[in-house]
Design a protein around this motif. Structure first.
Motif, PDB file in Angstrom:
ATOM      1  N   VAL A   1      -3.622   6.674   3.724  1.00 23.49           N
ATOM      2  CA  VAL A   1      -3.713   6.780   5.182  1.00 23.49           C
ATOM      3  C   VAL A   1      -4.990   6.102   5.674  1.00 23.49           C
ATOM      4  CG1 VAL A   1      -4.057   8.393   7.095  1.00 23.49           C
ATOM      5  CG2 VAL A   1      -2.302   8.852   5.375  1.00 23.49           C
ATOM      6  N   LEU A   2      -6.092   6.347   4.948  1.00 23.45           N
ATOM      7  CA  LEU A   2      -7.359   5.734   5.351  1.00 23.45           C
ATOM      8  C   LEU A   2      -7.277   4.208   5.295  1.00 23.45           C
ATOM      9  CD1 LEU A   2     -10.030   8.107   3.741  1.00 23.45           C
ATOM     10  CD2 LEU A   2      -9.471   7.818   6.165  1.00 23.45           C
ATOM     11  N   VAL A   3      -6.665   3.691   4.219  1.00 20.23           N
ATOM     12  CA  VAL A   3      -6.532   2.231   4.090  1.00 20.23           C
ATOM     13  C   VAL A   3      -5.711   1.662   5.250  1.00 20.23           C
ATOM     14  CG1 VAL A   3      -5.463   0.398   2.713  1.00 20.23           C
ATOM     15  CG2 VAL A   3      -6.848   2.151   1.603  1.00 20.23           C
ATOM     16  N   LEU A   4      -4.619   2.341   5.577  1.00 20.45           N
ATOM     17  CA  LEU A   4      -3.770   1.838   6.665  1.00 20.45           C
ATOM     18  C   LEU A   4      -4.505   1.897   8.000  1.00 20.45           C
ATOM     19  CD1 LEU A   4      -0.247   3.205   5.680  1.00 20.45           C
ATOM     20  CD2 LEU A   4      -1.214   0.935   5.329  1.00 20.45           C
ATOM     21  N   LEU A   5      -5.289   2.971   8.211  1.00 19.40           N
ATOM     22  CA  LEU A   5      -6.074   3.055   9.449  1.00 19.40           C
ATOM     23  C   LEU A   5      -7.113   1.936   9.494  1.00 19.40           C
ATOM     24  CD1 LEU A   5      -6.625   6.904   9.899  1.00 19.40           C
ATOM     25  CD2 LEU A   5      -5.206   5.367  11.277  1.00 19.40           C
ATOM     26  N   ALA A   6      -7.745   1.690   8.346  1.00 17.88           N
ATOM     27  CA  ALA A   6      -8.734   0.604   8.278  1.00 17.88           C
ATOM     28  C   ALA A   6      -8.070  -0.735   8.566  1.00 17.88           C
ATOM     29  CB  ALA A   6      -9.392   0.581   6.901  1.00 17.88           C
ATOM     30  N   ALA A   7      -6.827  -0.885   8.094  1.00 23.34           N
ATOM     31  CA  ALA A   7      -6.105  -2.142   8.332  1.00 23.34           C
ATOM     32  C   ALA A   7      -5.866  -2.343   9.825  1.00 23.34           C
ATOM     33  CB  ALA A   7      -4.787  -2.150   7.564  1.00 23.34           C
ATOM     34  N   ILE A   8      -5.503  -1.247  10.517  1.00 20.27           N
ATOM     35  CA  ILE A   8      -5.317  -1.347  11.973  1.00 20.27           C
ATOM     36  C   ILE A   8      -6.651  -1.710  12.631  1.00 20.27           C
ATOM     37  CG2 ILE A   8      -4.712  -0.083  14.081  1.00 20.27           C
ATOM     38  CD1 ILE A   8      -2.782   1.569  12.444  1.00 20.27           C
TER      39      ILE A   8
ATOM     40  N   VAL B   1       0.841  -1.201   0.000  1.00 20.16           N
ATOM     41  CA  VAL B   1       0.000   0.000   0.000  1.00 20.16           C
ATOM     42  C   VAL B   1       0.877   1.253   0.000  1.00 20.16           C
ATOM     43  CG1 VAL B   1      -1.636   1.347   1.389  1.00 20.16           C
ATOM     44  CG2 VAL B   1      -1.979  -1.099   1.089  1.00 20.16           C
ATOM     45  N   THR B   2       1.984   1.177   0.740  1.00 19.09           N
ATOM     46  CA  THR B   2       2.868   2.332   0.854  1.00 19.09           C
ATOM     47  C   THR B   2       3.438   2.751  -0.500  1.00 19.09           C
ATOM     48  OG1 THR B   2       3.471   1.580   3.065  1.00 19.09           O
ATOM     49  CG2 THR B   2       4.879   3.247   2.072  1.00 19.09           C
ATOM     50  N   VAL B   3       3.820   1.775  -1.308  1.00 17.72           N
ATOM     51  CA  VAL B   3       4.453   2.129  -2.583  1.00 17.72           C
ATOM     52  C   VAL B   3       3.430   2.416  -3.678  1.00 17.72           C
ATOM     53  CG1 VAL B   3       6.526   0.806  -2.060  1.00 17.72           C
ATOM     54  CG2 VAL B   3       4.682  -0.258  -3.361  1.00 17.72           C
ATOM     55  N   THR B   4       2.142   2.202  -3.382  1.00 13.27           N
ATOM     56  CA  THR B   4       1.138   2.499  -4.403  1.00 13.27           C
ATOM     57  C   THR B   4       0.231   3.638  -3.943  1.00 13.27           C
ATOM     58  OG1 THR B   4      -0.185   0.702  -3.490  1.00 13.27           O
ATOM     59  CG2 THR B   4       1.125   0.208  -5.430  1.00 13.27           C
TER      60      THR B   4
ATOM     61  N   LEU C   1      -0.413   5.082  -0.980  1.00 10.43           N
ATOM     62  CA  LEU C   1       0.101   6.123  -0.086  1.00 10.43           C
ATOM     63  C   LEU C   1       0.971   7.109  -0.867  1.00 10.43           C
ATOM     64  CD1 LEU C   1       0.010   6.903   2.928  1.00 10.43           C
ATOM     65  CD2 LEU C   1       2.213   5.785   3.181  1.00 10.43           C
ATOM     66  N   ALA C   2       1.653   6.603  -1.914  1.00  8.86           N
ATOM     67  CA  ALA C   2       2.508   7.488  -2.702  1.00  8.86           C
ATOM     68  C   ALA C   2       1.692   8.309  -3.700  1.00  8.86           C
ATOM     69  CB  ALA C   2       3.556   6.658  -3.448  1.00  8.86           C
ATOM     70  N   GLU C   3       0.626   7.686  -4.243  1.00  5.83           N
ATOM     71  CA  GLU C   3      -0.124   8.381  -5.301  1.00  5.83           C
ATOM     72  C   GLU C   3      -1.261   9.219  -4.741  1.00  5.83           C
ATOM     73  OE1 GLU C   3      -1.122   4.886  -7.413  1.00  5.83           O
ATOM     74  OE2 GLU C   3       0.996   4.493  -7.817  1.00  5.83           O
ATOM     75  N   ALA C   4      -1.998   8.664  -3.777  1.00  6.98           N
ATOM     76  CA  ALA C   4      -3.103   9.402  -3.165  1.00  6.98           C
ATOM     77  C   ALA C   4      -2.984   9.275  -1.652  1.00  6.98           C
ATOM     78  CB  ALA C   4      -4.446   8.851  -3.649  1.00  6.98           C
ATOM     79  N   PRO C   5      -2.156  10.127  -1.041  1.00  8.90           N
ATOM     80  CA  PRO C   5      -1.822   9.973   0.381  1.00  8.90           C
ATOM     81  C   PRO C   5      -3.036   9.810   1.288  1.00  8.90           C
ATOM     82  CG  PRO C   5      -0.507  11.712  -0.591  1.00  8.90           C
ATOM     83  CD  PRO C   5      -1.488  11.285  -1.638  1.00  8.90           C
ATOM     84  N   LEU C   6      -4.105  10.558   1.008  1.00  8.94           N
ATOM     85  CA  LEU C   6      -5.274  10.487   1.889  1.00  8.94           C
ATOM     86  C   LEU C   6      -5.886   9.080   1.877  1.00  8.94           C
ATOM     87  CD1 LEU C   6      -6.998  12.181   3.800  1.00  8.94           C
ATOM     88  CD2 LEU C   6      -8.556  12.602   1.893  1.00  8.94           C
ATOM     89  N   VAL C   7      -6.055   8.550   0.656  1.00 10.47           N
ATOM     90  CA  VAL C   7      -6.598   7.191   0.516  1.00 10.47           C
ATOM     91  C   VAL C   7      -5.681   6.205   1.246  1.00 10.47           C
ATOM     92  CG1 VAL C   7      -7.259   5.378  -1.107  1.00 10.47           C
ATOM     93  CG2 VAL C   7      -7.614   7.781  -1.704  1.00 10.47           C
TER      94      VAL C   7
END
Lengths: 313, 316
Positions: free
Chosen positions: A91-98, A78-81, A83-89
């Motif tokens: 961050v949300l995905v990573l928060l959802a993962a937690i 997710v970080t290399v895709t 998070l790099a292209e659409a930081p907001l998305v």
């Protein structure tokens, strides 16, 4: 009071192992004994330290996380895709993962499921998601993240500074606060904790969320170091994190964990991997050396226990 | 009805078979009726590998909470490597090769047990640390090992009688034999007794240490043997051929209705669960999903099955 020194030796075993390994490396290659040398040696340790801490949080409540390797892989992808292209998305995905990590903890608690099997299933979920996010190796880590892991603080290499900060923070949280006592108590005697009015559900969710947070940190730093990712990038983190946590003195039962020990254990595992390169031995034995060091430390600990047990019991 | 089923223990493993049949029906529907029998035959054949490793894992898990063998994947790879180099492609050396694989597993199992006993560490940690070493040995030993399996071994793994793989029939006989071992021998009863209450078992005169040693050795020996057979089936050794057996061995045991809390063992369930796992992958392939979605769904289904089958009873 007379057996205090044994406890001291026992607690310092991970540190002794690290010191022995460093001494051996410095002896083989004196040039490693420099800022740059240590930087290279310990470069890869930061994500492993985070992953080991994640494992330790799950171990606190007596569970084992067989999915952390998949989770770190997913986060890196997710970080290399996104998070790099659409930081907001991203961050949300990573928060959802937690959040999903906490939900897994809740599921295990509510249905009283074996954590090993659930997290093993989750490892498939994470690896699957990683492949979906990043079907072929590549991607690109954001510049700020690459810059962050390449920081060169004066005097102390980043990896060592990070290890110290993570270890101290983990120690303060788990060993020095009353909340930490409750968390560890949940692993030691869940019934007592429940009787005292705490919710095991909340405790398990908290610990799993903490593990998720550490997993995210591991994935972020790993992607920062490697600058790109693939769906197998952290395949070995599951076993490595268990080995590191156990080497650091964590146990399966009784909520006995040690954040500082876990950090040291992770460093030992990282160094064990590069140790072979210094000996110019076949890299096929890399995993084997990690296993041998783990067994050695556990053997020393068993020996200490036997001596201590013979004296006190 | 439910109560009676629960009492006879059928409910524990019925689930796996229902799942297997359901997944098979969906696959057949997706293929519009084509290859229904072939899918089943392939499933019956492949299930053998899962059942063999899971049988060992089941005995280990049955000896009580915390008992699990994480060294199975590494042992599978090492067993395959040893068997292939002993056989060296010659039909005459098949039996010595298989025996060598079993012997390798026996050594690994004894090593596992020695770690558990002498270091007094949880079996998960013991088998994890030994798997690091076994894995390294397997990588070092297997590197560049491009020996084709003997003709006869390869054709044995594909031989069929009336659409049923011969290998499957042999494995069914093995399962029956293990059922007798479990229910009728002192060893089998000791395993269950230890799993239910090690202290009581010890007081009742069960040789706990000997039983655990046999159990870990059995598990690793089966893993080594499976490796040899799997190498024959898949046409040789690859360095990560064992990796799929970590999830498979544990998932098959648990989906098959064996309690992770120990003291229970469920041999019929292993076949249902092994078929379920294989047919699940076949179904997802037939549905044309990519490897990511396939893994994702596999994971979700495993968790769903575990959740539906329910956890352990509270207390103790």
């Amino acid at each position: 009071m007379t057996i205090d020194w044994r406890e001291l030796v026992r607690a310092s075993l991970p540190a002794l192992a690290l010191a022995a390994l460093l001494a051996a490396i410095f002896w083989l290659q004196p040039r490693a004994m420099s800022y740059q040398g240590l930087n290279l040696l310990l470069n890869l340790s930061i994500p492993i330290v985070f992953a080991t801490l994640a494992q330790m949080f799950v171990l606190t409540v007596g569970d084992l996380d067989l999915g952390i390797g998949g989770f770190v892989t997913f986060v890196a992808c997710v970080t290399v895709t996104w998070l790099a292209e659409a930081p907001l998305v991203g961050v949300l995905v990573l928060l959802a993962a937690i959040g999903l990590y906490a939900a897994v903890g809740a599921l295990i608690e509510l249905r009283n499921l074996p954590a090993i099997v659930v997290t093993l299933g989750m490892s498939f979920v994470w690896f699957g998601l990683a492949v979906i996010v990043l079907p072929s190796p590549g991607g690109r880590t954001s510049e700020w993240l690459i810059a962050a892991v390449r920081l060169r603080p004066p005097g102390i290499p980043l990896a060592i500074l990070a290890a110290v900060v993570i270890g101290v923070l983990g120690h303060l949280l788990l060993m020095r606060t009353s909340f930490g006592v409750v968390l560890r108590g949940a692993g030691g005697n869940p019934r007592a904790i429940t009787r005292a009015g705490w919710s095991m559900l909340q405790i398990r969710m908290t610990l799993y969320a903490l593990a998720g947070l550490m997993g995210v940190m591991a994935g972020l730093t790993l992607a920062g170091i490697t600058t790109s990712a693939d769906a197998n990038i952290a395949l070995r983190y599951t076993l490595l994190s268990i080995a590191g946590a156990i080497l650091g003195g964590s146990q399966f039962t009784g909520g006995r964990v040690s954040p500082i020990g876990a950090v040291l254990g992770a460093l030992v595992m990282t160094l064990a991997a590069s140790f072979l390169a210094f000996l110019r031995l076949n890299p096929d034995w890399q995993i084997g050396v990690q296993g041998a060091i783990l067994i050695l430390v556990l053997a020393l600990r068993a020996l200490l226990d036997r001596v201590a047990g013979g004296a006190s019991r | 009805m439910t109560a009676r089923l629960a009492r006879t223990g059928i409910r524990d493993w019925l689930f796996a078979y229902v799942g297997a049949v359901g997944v098979w029906l969906v696959t057949v529907m997706l293929a519009e009726g084509f290859g229904a029998m072939q899918t089943l035959t392939a499933g019956l054949g492949f299930a053998v590998f899962y059942v063999l490793v899971a049988t060992g894992q089941m005995f280990v898990i049955a000896t009580g909470p915390g008992n699990i063998d994480l060294s199975i994947p590494a042992t599978v790879t090492l067993g395959a490597g040893v068997a292939m180099s002993v056989m060296a492609g010659s039909d005459a050396m098949i039996v010595p090769g298989l025996l060598a694989a079993i012997a390798t597993g026996t050594l690994v199992g004894s090593f596992n047990y020695a770690l558990i006993r002498t270091l007094r560490i949880p079996p998960i940690i013991a088998t994890l640390s030994s798997s690091f070493i076994v894995q390294s040995t397997a990588i070092w030993y297997g590197r560049g090992l491009s020996i084709k399996p003997p003709e006869a071994l390869q054709s044995f793994t594909f031989a069929r009688i009336l659409d049923v793989p011969v290998m499957t029939l042999a494995a069914l006989v093995f399962t029956l034999a293990m059922a007798v071992v479990l229910r009728r021998t002192v060893y089998g009863r000791s395993v269950l007794a230890i799993g239910q209450n090690p202290k009581a078992a010890r007081l009742a005169g069960v040789d706990v240490e000997r039983t655990r040693w046999i159990t870990y050795t059995l598990s690793a020996a089966l893993a080594g043997f499976t490796g040899a057979l799997f190498a024959g089936f898949s046409g040789g050794v690859s360095l990560d051929m064992g990796s799929q057996f970590l999830l498979a061995s544990i998932a098959v045991v648990v989906i098959g209705g064996t309690s992770v809390a120990g003291g229970k063992a469920n041999l019929p369930g292993l076949w249902g669960a092994a078929l379920f796992l294989f047919l699940l992958v076949t179904m997802l392939n037939a549905a044309g999903v990519g490897s990511g979605v396939r893994q994702l769904l596999t994971g979700i289904l495993i968790i769903a099955v575990i959740t539906a089958a329910g956890g352990e009873k509270r207390g103790r």
